[in-house]
Design a protein around this motif. Structure first.
Motif, short mmCIF file in Angstrom:
data_model
loop_
_atom_site.label_atom_id
_atom_site.label_comp_id
_atom_site.label_asym_id
_atom_site.label_seq_id
_atom_site.Cartn_x
_atom_site.Cartn_y
_atom_site.Cartn_z
N ASN A 133 0.85 -1.20 0.00
CA ASN A 133 0.00 0.00 0.00
C ASN A 133 0.88 1.24 0.00
O ASN A 133 2.11 1.15 -0.21
N THR A 148 -3.05 9.13 -2.75
CA THR A 148 -3.24 8.04 -3.71
C THR A 148 -2.98 8.54 -5.13
O THR A 148 -2.36 7.83 -5.94
N GLN A 209 -4.35 -8.33 -2.44
CA GLN A 209 -4.70 -7.02 -2.93
C GLN A 209 -3.44 -6.20 -3.20
O GLN A 209 -2.41 -6.40 -2.55
N ARG A 211 -2.73 -2.08 -3.19
CA ARG A 211 -3.45 -0.87 -2.83
C ARG A 211 -2.58 0.36 -3.09
O ARG A 211 -1.37 0.33 -2.87
N ASP A 213 -3.77 3.16 -1.58
CA ASP A 213 -4.21 3.98 -0.44
C ASP A 213 -3.56 3.44 0.84
O ASP A 213 -2.56 2.72 0.77
N GLN A 215 -4.93 1.42 3.02
CA GLN A 215 -5.57 0.17 3.47
C GLN A 215 -4.51 -0.88 3.84
O GLN A 215 -3.63 -1.20 3.03
#
Ligand code: UDP
Length: 414
Positions: A133, A148, A209, A211, A213, A215
């Motif tokens: 992330n 982001t 995942q 990411r 961001d 998260q």
């Protein structure tokens, strides 16, 4: 604890079929209702448990056998000498978006909310969040990304486009570029699968995942995340606790058992059932290295290793719900290996980019489809890298279809 289960369960636990034949079990279970013929379920993991329970509740007597001395398949857990709950076959974290799966499980246990986080240990000794992330990328590249949007712009410069990634490397390059792929995924995947990313199917790494961001949940898209209060073993005991279920542990499958049943739901490895006649379906296994030590429980239960050593990850069980009480830490390190080097313990079906093992599985499946009374279920029966919620969902769907397609007359004794 098995004997107390025996005492509690209406159907009964036969610990080892050495003393009594399955035919005798059959006689037992049908005493009250000779009109029904029992179904055999091979394997007391999630697939077998869902089938057994649903059949039992529909009035079908069920004999469940498992060659292990325990219920729960690879979700089996037990307590260590400090009273901490350990998942014997590595961390099993329940995460799903399927409300009906949660509803089914919660019939048999209380659920403790648990949102899983993982950290990766970098070669420089720093810990960073996984999934990759904004914090992870900032740490690795040694620069700050304020948003982001800023990180997306940077990632666009490192990504290598592949319209249709043919393997795990191409998929990851198209998401995070080469440096992050080679840091977080290349050594880990080599250790885990004994394959290069180029030879691994993209679906294997797509489980994670990516990411841009902040998260830091390992399963950010799953609405329901929990562990069964009291553990998986207690959950399975409760699922099997039904008067129409006879559970026989320490009982391996053999072909002669088939004669006693008109229907078998079989979660054993499909290639083993056919005596490897078309060749072997490979599995990865894990050697678990347990230790207990003094220390403070970390907030994050799992650490993944990015180095080239033999270990993929480490779980500190104290960080899971119900285990927070002070005392010694319980830590388990995982060392993947071929299943033939670990007592034929099958944990992960191997999905290569060329799908050759899946092709072999389909040839076995064609053989299986010729036998109307034999249905293969679960991870080993269908040779799929399935999560617990997927196994439960598939099993619920398929057993209900089977029940609705099967007329009652099928069960009537001749
Ligand atoms: N993976 C990786 N590095 C990591 C975590 C995962 O390369 O730090 C890859 C690896 O190939 C692994 C796959 O992603 O087998 C799936 O990871 P997951 O954590 O879902 O595996 P599981 O929990 O099922 O063992």
């Amino acid at each position: 604890d098995l004997s107390s289960f025996h005492a509690r369960t209406g159907g009964g636990l036969i610990n080892g079929a050495h003393t009594r034949s399955i035919r005798e079990l059959d006689a037992d279970i049908c005493e009250s209702d000779r009109a029904m013929k029992p179904v055999l379920v091979v394997g007391a993991g999630f697939a077998g448990a869902v089938y057994a329970r649903e059949l039992a509740e529909a009035g079908v007597p069920v004999v469940v056998i498992d060659r292990r001395p325990s219920v729960g398949g690879n979700a089996h857990d037990c307590t260590n000498t400090d009273g901490l709950l350990i998942h014997k076959y590595g961390p099993h974290l329940f995460h799903t978006n399927m409300a009906k799966v949660v509803a089914w499980v919660s019939r048999f246990c209380e659920l403790d909310e648990y949102r899983h986080r993982v950290q990766a240990l970098l070669p420089n000794g720093k810990f960073v969040p996984l999934p990759v992330n904004i914090t992870t990328v900032s740490e690795v590249y040694g620069r700050t990304f304020a948003s982001t949007v800023e990180l997306d712009a940077f990632m666009a410069t490192v990504r290598i486009e592949f319209d249709e990634p043919r393997n795990a490397a191409e998929y990851l390059y198209s998401q995070i570029g080469k440096s992050l792929t080679d840091l977080f995924f290349r050594p880990y995947t080599r250790k885990m699968w004994n394959e290069e990313l180029e030879d691994v199917h993209p679906s294997v790494v797509r489980r994670l995942q990516i990411r841009t961001d902040e998260q830091d949940l390992y399963f950010p898209n799953d609405k329901y995340q929990f562990l069964p209060r009291g553990g998986y073993t207690a959950l399975f005991q409760s699922i099997f606790d039904h008067p129409n279920i006879v559970l026989s542990l320490n009982t391996g499958f053999s072909r002669e058992l088939e004669r006693d049943f008109d229907q078998v739901f079989n979660s054993m490895p499909i290639d083993e059932y056919f005596e490897f006649s078309l060749g072997e379906l490979p599995y990865r296994s894990i050697r678990f290295h347990h230790r207990q030590e003094i220390g403070d429980a970390p907030k994050i239960a799992v650490t993944n290793f990015t180095d080239e050593g033999p270990f993929t990850r480490e779980t500190t069980w104290n960080a899971l719900p119900g285990n927070q009480a002070s005392g010694r830490l319980a830590i388990t390190k995982e060392e993947p290996c071929d299943y033939r080097d670990n007592n034929l313990e099958r944990y992960y079906p191997v999905r290569t980019a060329d799908n050759r093992h899946v092709a072999l599985y389909h040839r076995y499946k064609e053989l299986a489809d010729r036998d109307p009374k034999m249905a293969f279920i679960g991870r080993c029966g269908t040779y799929q890298y399935l999560d617990m919620d997927q196994v439960i969902n598939q099993s619920l769907q398929n057993v209900r279809i089977w029940l609705s397609n099967t007329t009652k007359s099928r069960f009537h004794s001749l």
